[in-house]
Design an enzyme around this catalytic site. Structure first.
Site, PDB file in Angstrom:
ATOM      1  N   HIS A 120       2.585   1.928  -3.277  1.00 21.60           N
ATOM      2  CA  HIS A 120       1.620   2.510  -4.213  1.00 21.60           C
ATOM      3  C   HIS A 120       1.497   4.019  -3.991  1.00 21.60           C
ATOM      4  CE1 HIS A 120      -1.818   2.936  -6.790  1.00 21.60           C
ATOM      5  NE2 HIS A 120      -2.609   3.292  -5.797  1.00 21.60           N
ATOM      6  N   HIS A 124      -5.323  -8.242 -17.455  1.00 18.22           N
ATOM      7  CA  HIS A 124      -6.594  -7.684 -17.913  1.00 18.22           C
ATOM      8  C   HIS A 124      -6.658  -6.182 -17.639  1.00 18.22           C
ATOM      9  CE1 HIS A 124     -10.492  -8.421 -19.577  1.00 18.22           C
ATOM     10  NE2 HIS A 124     -11.136  -7.938 -18.521  1.00 18.22           N
ATOM     11  N   GLU A 181       0.823  -1.215   0.000  1.00 18.47           N
ATOM     12  CA  GLU A 181       0.000   0.000   0.000  1.00 18.47           C
ATOM     13  C   GLU A 181       0.854   1.262   0.000  1.00 18.47           C
ATOM     14  OE1 GLU A 181      -3.107   2.836   0.384  1.00 18.47           O
ATOM     15  OE2 GLU A 181      -2.888   0.866  -0.552  1.00 18.47           O
ATOM     16  N   HIS A 217     -11.813   5.790  -8.356  1.00 14.83           N
ATOM     17  CA  HIS A 217     -10.354   5.919  -8.256  1.00 14.83           C
ATOM     18  C   HIS A 217      -9.681   5.278  -9.471  1.00 14.83           C
ATOM     19  CE1 HIS A 217      -6.540   6.573  -6.377  1.00 14.83           C
ATOM     20  NE2 HIS A 217      -6.292   5.295  -6.176  1.00 14.83           N
TER      21      HIS A 217
END
Length: 366
Positions: free
Chosen positions: A111, A343, A108, A180
């Site tokens: 990121h 994807h 986290e 987001h």
């Protein structure tokens, strides 16, 4: 207030350190370019790193690391999981497979550091755009891209950061997480459009074909929003077969009203009850149906482009094939993280391709 500002400044400083490497590399590689050429190189570099950030954001979500640090902008008010070691250890001891672990906290925070770095690159890009515009005006030159688009991009990334904060503070609220993701992809599209403004490579096509590209881009964006809704509601495996959905059923009982009730907590209905399987299956099937329409639209667009822009036709077919293969892999292979990341990356590539193509197309006679 200090509990917010201090970690915010520290995280921003770490993001600045992250951005320093790309900035040094860009400066060395583009030293011989014109000011406009250097700015275009920085724009394309930021585009590439934004793509990476989107994929890493998907990795954060897929590893259930979104609440690895349950506050924002720091981790238990610290700039990194190192300073939050005791809090994380206590949470991990209480729930070894829960949302807060040392690994998830690092994912986290990395990121957030990457996002701060991209934000700083966009800030530099905006400042240089205004400087270039002023220098060009002083010299009497024309044709410099407007600095207002980088300025919009800077404002956009600030809003994106706000949604990132809400993602954490609102505990993975599905509508916020989906927004987001969409704002991240919108940022990628803005940067792709800007990259074309510096060195336009026009492709002359009929008016209807340019409109068709815009329509396919809009359709793809709606489909990506559906895909984000599938992911944020963890509805990928609600249908674990293809072409049937579940247990050999082609069209099981579906609850679209509950599935697409947008303002609700994760896993819950608006009335507080648990979201049922029928709602999750409805979310999945809506995305599957949408994929069929988008795939057909891209095939048609590639056919129309085969004469005027054959390379773009091949790229669009490759992107559509990538999305089809990765999407099916998610279902039949039990949602492996590699296929899920592929994807998301494919969706980002497809939107960037369509945006760049739209920027290059010029109507015949205009």
């Amino acid at each position: 207030m200090n509990e917010l500002l201090l970690p915010l400044g520290q995280v921003a400083a770490i993001g600045g350190a992250v951005a320093l490497g790309p900035l040094i590399w860009w400066r060395q590689r583009s030293r011989a370019n014109t000011p406009a050429g250097r700015l275009r190189a920085l724009t394309l570099l930021t585009l590439f790193l934004t793509f990476d950030l989107i994929v890493f954001g998907a990795f954060t979500r897929l590893t259930d690391s979104g609440l690895g640090c349950p506050d924002w902008p720091g981790c238990y008010s610290a700039a990194s999981p190192v300073g939050a070691h005791e809090h994380i250890e206590a949470a991990q001891t209480a729930m070894p497979t829960g949302p807060v672990t040392h690994g998830k906290a690092w994912i986290e925070m990395v990121h957030r550091y990457l996002a701060s770095g991209v934000g700083l690159l966009i800030l530099v890009m905006t400042v240089l755009s205004w400087r270039l515009k002023r220098q060009t005006r002083t010299k009497g030159g024309e044709g410099t891209p407007s600095p207002w688009l980088p300025t919009l991009t800077l404002l956009w990334v600030c809003v994106q950061g706000a949604f990132g904060a809400l993602t954490v503070t609102m505990k993975l609220f599905p509508a916020i997480v989906t927004l987001h993701l969409l704002f991240g992809l919108g940022l990628l599209m803005l940067l792709a459009w800007q990259g074309e403004a510096f060195a336009p490579q026009r492709i002359v096509v009929p008016r209807w074909l340019r409109a068709a590209v815009a329509a396919v881009l809009l359709l793809a964006l709606l489909q990506v929003a559906l895909g984000g809704w599938v992911s944020t509601n963890y509805a990928v495996l609600a249908c674990d077969e293809f072409p049937t959905c579940h247990g050999g059923e082609w069209w099981p009982h579906l609850d679209f009203a509950q599935g697409f009730q947008l303002w609700r907590e994760l896993g819950q209905r608006a009335d507080g009850g648990y979201l049922g399987f029928e709602a999750l299956a409805a979310i999945h099937m809506a995305h599957r149906i949408g994929a069929g329409f988008v795939f057909a639209a891209i095939l048609a667009l590639a056919w129309w482009l085969r004469q005027t822009a054959p390379q773009w036709s091949r790229w669009l077919l490759a992107a559509a094939g990538w999305q089809l293969a990765s999407g099916l892999s998610n279902v039949v292979l039990d949602w492996p993280i590699v296929a899920a990341l592929a994807h998301t990356a494919g969706a980002a590539m497809l939107l960037a391709l369509l945006t760049t193509l739209l920027a290059r197309l010029k109507r015949a006679g205009s």
